[in-house]
Each structure stands twice: as structure tokens, then as C-alpha cells.
Design an enzyme around this catalytic site. Structure first.
Site, short mmCIF file in Angstrom:
data_model
loop_
_atom_site.label_atom_id
_atom_site.label_comp_id
_atom_site.label_asym_id
_atom_site.label_seq_id
_atom_site.Cartn_x
_atom_site.Cartn_y
_atom_site.Cartn_z
CE1 TYR A 144 -3.72 2.45 0.45
CE2 TYR A 144 -2.55 3.26 2.38
CZ TYR A 144 -3.56 3.39 1.46
OH TYR A 144 -4.40 4.48 1.52
CG ASP A 239 5.59 3.75 1.21
OD1 ASP A 239 5.82 4.38 2.27
OD2 ASP A 239 4.47 3.63 0.70
CE LYS A 267 0.38 4.77 8.40
NZ LYS A 267 0.44 4.05 7.16
C1 LIG Z 1 -0.14 4.57 5.72
C2 LIG Z 1 0.70 4.37 4.52
C3 LIG Z 1 0.70 5.27 3.44
C4 LIG Z 1 -0.27 6.39 3.34
O1 LIG Z 1 -0.13 7.33 4.33
P1 LIG Z 1 -1.37 8.29 4.69
O2 LIG Z 1 -0.80 9.25 5.67
O3 LIG Z 1 -2.43 7.40 5.23
O4 LIG Z 1 -1.79 8.95 3.42
C5 LIG Z 1 1.62 5.07 2.43
N1 LIG Z 1 2.48 4.04 2.46
C6 LIG Z 1 2.50 3.15 3.47
C7 LIG Z 1 3.51 2.05 3.47
C8 LIG Z 1 1.59 3.26 4.52
O5 LIG Z 1 1.58 2.34 5.49
#
Ligand SMILES: *Cc1c(COP(=O)(O)O)cnc(C)c1O
Length: 425
Positions: A144, A239, A267
Site C-alpha cells: 500500500y 516507502d 506516521k
Molecule cells: C499509511 C501508509 C501510506 C499512506 O499514508 P497516509 O498518511 O495514510 O496517506 C503510504 N504508504 C504506506 C507504506 C503506509 O503504510
């Protein structure tokens, strides 16, 4: 509104907010329940409006590595808010934060702040395209990367929970620029690169996949991605929105000793406030406007309150790196409790989750075969015993520095006393 218990709030919300929530997995849909509404949280505990208290292993889906409302972080936000909430002009904190991240994370030479992980990844992908002059990207099934167009194909997280492989509303032409490979399958990457490698701007990967449950990279997988991107002149994007400052102060790239060209954060970097970032090699980051031709901007980018929360959180972590040993051990104890019940667990450091399946989980296909009905029973049992884990088989469990002896032993006891029918293999 007179009644403000969770049930009545949710009913009201259903009429006014799509699905009653502002982010899909919060609706508890896949575990067949209605959500609780939160009143407050402190340390390892979350309190709902009905007067229940839970040991929280969601931690706002990752940011809460120090537990909720850490006094120093709250104090930093309070203090800075007295000076104004937003200026749309540069502040000292932004330079401090960039400096600190560049010190802590091996590959970061320059950093740009944004407001969400989605925005960070979307911008990093645009930058990779602008820098290389190529259009295609490779992503992995079950990873994701936020909800921007083009990254929402077989994207894990809420899409997996809600059984939506691909979101509606994405132009086909756009989705065609995203090539899909299988996590932990080097062959699948090699095939795509042999066919289209010279059109590929970047390979983007969660160095530990944590949005299809937790799926660690097999030995050599990340190294392979590094080598093949170099071979074809494509960029490697990690990511690290979840793994950044989570697997260690230097994130997954330090943990696995693989150096990406670009990295995205979210995060933890915001310490509980809306803040995210992307950064990496100076020659690439120099292509971002106003220095370069890749446009990206934000009214609230680098918001002073968010920066204060993030900066304080990273400073606490950097000054107390023993916290990583502590949360790794704590997660190890929880892992053992599941294993005693014969439940399969995947874990890397303080990220873990039980998988209700008989086979090893190493990619999207094997994750998808887990028994989500059994998971729903398990979730309900945990919640009724005062423990809040993510309401989906395909999310991680986050252990924080605030989970102490009392919380951990209670958690392990509840797991070990779980009725056999939930965990039978
Ligand atoms: C949570 C998440 C995102 C998206 O971040 P948001 O602040 O929810 O837009 C992107 N990449 C990873 C790996 C994530 O866990």
C-alpha cells in the site's frame, strides 16, 4: 446530540459521512462489528465514549511509537501553538527536522515535508518520472502506498480488507503505467524489467510489507531490487511510511543495509500530527520546484505544530535508541504467546501480526488465503478482553514504548486463554 455512545454516534455518522468513517478500515466492516468512538488516549491505553478502556496495539496505525500523548510531545505542540498555528512561510523547525532526518537516515541528503503519506508517495513517484523522463513504475501486489491514482492497484490495506482489488474511478490509461510484480519474487521483477525496464522510472516497495499483514522481505529480495534498478537506470523508492523510525532509528534501509534513491516517510515522523516527507539523493531532490521542474506544493506543508510533534518524537527516539530493543523484545513475547496457541505469526521488530492460515505468508496470494472469519472471531474476543488490535487480518500490530510489563503480561495471558475454536489450525 444528546446520546453520545458509540452506537448512536455511528448511526448518526452513517447518514452524514460515507460509511460513517473518514477512513475505511475504521468502520470494522470486515470483522462484522460497529466501531467504538474514541474519547481519549494515554500511554498504552485507549478510552472510548462508552467508558471502556483498551490496551491499544493499533497506535493510530503506526505513529504512536512512544504511546499516546507523550508528555514531552504534547508540551512541544502546546508551546509552539501559542506562537500561531500556520504561517505559510518557512520556520526554524523545518530546517531542524530536515537536519535531524538527514543525520538519522542513511540515504537522505535532502528532504521535502508534506502532510500525508499519500502525498509523499505521489510526489516521490512524480519526481522519479520527472528525473528519469520515463513513465512506468513497478509496484508489488499487496503493498500500500496511499490512495493516489495509479498506486491503487492490488494495494493491500483497506482495499484488501474490503475485498476491492482495484478502486473505481481510476482512468485505465493511468493504471496502465503501473506494472505489478509479486512481493518476494525476484523472477517476476526480472521478467517485467526485461520487457519494459527502459521505460521504468522507479520500483517502489514497502521494504517490510505491512499492509497485507506483516510480510518480511526474504533474504536477498531488497538487494536484488537495488541491483536491477541500477542495471536499468530506474530509481529505487523505499516507502518507509511505516518502517521509518520504527525498525530502528534509521528505518528499514539501515536494518537491511540497502540504500534506496528516494524514501517516503509518514506516521512516526509526524509524532501523531499530519506530517509526512520524501527525500533522498541530492541530485534527484534538486529537481523539485522551485529549484527544479517537478512541481509539488502545499498550503500547510511543514505546519509548525506538526513539525514540533515530529521533531520532539524523533529527538526522544534518537536519544533513547534502547527503546528499539525494548519494543522488539516486547513484540517477541506477544509472538510467543500466539505460537503457544499454534497460531502463525509474522514479525519484524515491533511489527507483527497473527495469520489464521496453515501456510507461510510471503506475498499477497498467500496472505489472501488467511481465514478472515477466524480473524473476526479472534478480534471480537480480544476486544471483549480489553485489547484493541487492528480490525483486519491485513494490518500490522504495533508495539510501542508505552506497553509495559503489566500490559504485556495481560496481553499474553488473554492470547493464551483464547478459546481453541478461534485458533485451531
Ligand atoms: C499509511 C501508509 C501510506 C499512506 O499514508 P497516509 O498518511 O495514510 O496517506 C503510504 N504508504 C504506506 C507504506 C503506509 O503504510
Amino acid at each position: 446530540m444528546k446520546d453520545t455512545n458509540s452506537q448512536t454516534l455511528f448511526e448518526e455518522a452513517l447518514d452524514r459521512i460515507p460509511g460513517g468513517v473518514n477512513s475505511p478500515v475504521r468502520a470494522f466492516g470486515s470483522v462484522g462489528r460497529t466501531p467504538f468512538f474514541v474519547d481519549k488516549a494515554k500511554g498504552p491505553y485507549l478510552y472510548d465514549v462508552d467508558g471502556n478502556c483498551y490496551i491499544d496495539y493499533v497506535c493510530s496505525w503506526g505513529p504512536g511509537i512512544l504511546g499516546h500523548a507523550h508528555p514531552k510531545v504534547v508540551e512541544a505542540v502546546k508551546a509552539i501553538s501559542e506562537k500561531g498555528l500556520t504561517f505559510g512561510a518557512p520556520t526554524k523547525g523545518e530546517v531542524e527536522l530536515a537536519h535531524l532526518v538527514e543525520d538519522l537516515v542513511p540515504s537522505i541528503e535532502m528532504l521535502r515535508l508534506v502532510s500525508s503519506g499519500t502525498e509523499a508517495v505521489m510526489s516521490a513517484v512524480r519526481l522519479a518520472r520527472g528525473y528519469t523522463g520515463r513513465e512506468k513504475i513497478i509496484k508489488f501486489e499487496g503493498c500500500y502506498h496511499g490512495h493516489s491514482d495509479g498506486l491503487l492497484v492490488k494495494a493491500g490495506s483497506g482495499l484488501m480488507t474490503e475485498s476491492i482489488p482495484d478502486s473505481a474511478g481510476i482512468p485505465e490509461g493511468y493504471a496502465r503505467t503501473t506494472l505489478l510484480a509479486e512481493y518476494n519474487n525476484c523472477e517476476s521483477v526480472k521478467r517485467l524489467m526485461e520487457e519494459e525496464g527502459h521505460d521504468v522510472a522507479a520500483i517502489i516497495v514497502e521494504p517490510v510489507a505491512a499492509n497485507m499483514g506483516v510480510v518480511p522481505p526474504e533474504k536477498g529480495f531488497l538487494e536484488f531490487l537495488r541491483q536491477i534498478t541500477l542495471k536499468y537506470g530506474a530509481l529505487l523508492i523505499f516507502d518507509e511510511v511505516i518502517t521509518g523510525f520504527r525498525l530502528g532509528i534509521g528505518g528499514a534501509q539501515e536494518y537491511y543495509q540497502v540504500r534506496p534513491d528516494l524514501t517516503t516517510f509518514g506516521k512516526i515522523i509526524g509524532g501523531g500530527m499530519p506530517l509526512a516527507a520524501y527525500g533522498g539523493r541530492k541530485d534527484i531532490m534538486s529537481c523539485v520546484a522551485p529549484k527544479g521542474a517537478v512541481y509539488q506544493a502545499g498550503t500547510l506543508s511543514g505546519n509548525p505544530l506538526s513539525v514540533a510533534a515530529g521533531l520532539e518524537t524523533l529527538k526522544i527516539l534518537a536519544d533513547n535508541t534502547q527503546i528499539y530493543t525494548q519494543i522488539d523484545k516486547a513484540a517477541g513475547r506477544i509472538e510467543e504467546a500466539y505460537q503457544k496457541k499454534g497460531i502463525r505469526v509474522n514479525r519484524v521488530g515491533s511489527l507483527l501480526n497473527p495469520f489464521f492460515t496453515q501456510e507461510p505468508v510471503k506475498d499477497y496470494q498467500s496472505a489472501k488465503r488467511a481465514d478472515t472469519r477466524k480473524f473476526a472471531d479472534y478480534f471480537g474476543y480480544m476486544l471483549e478482553n480489553g485489547i484493541y488490535v487492528a480490525p483486519s487480518q491485513f494490518e500490522a500490530m504495533f508495539v510501542s514504548g508505552a506497553h509495559g510489563e503489566e500490559e504485556l503480561s495481560r496481553t499474553c495471558r488473554v492470547i493464551e486463554e483464547m478459546p481453541e475454536e478461534f485458533c485451531a489450525k
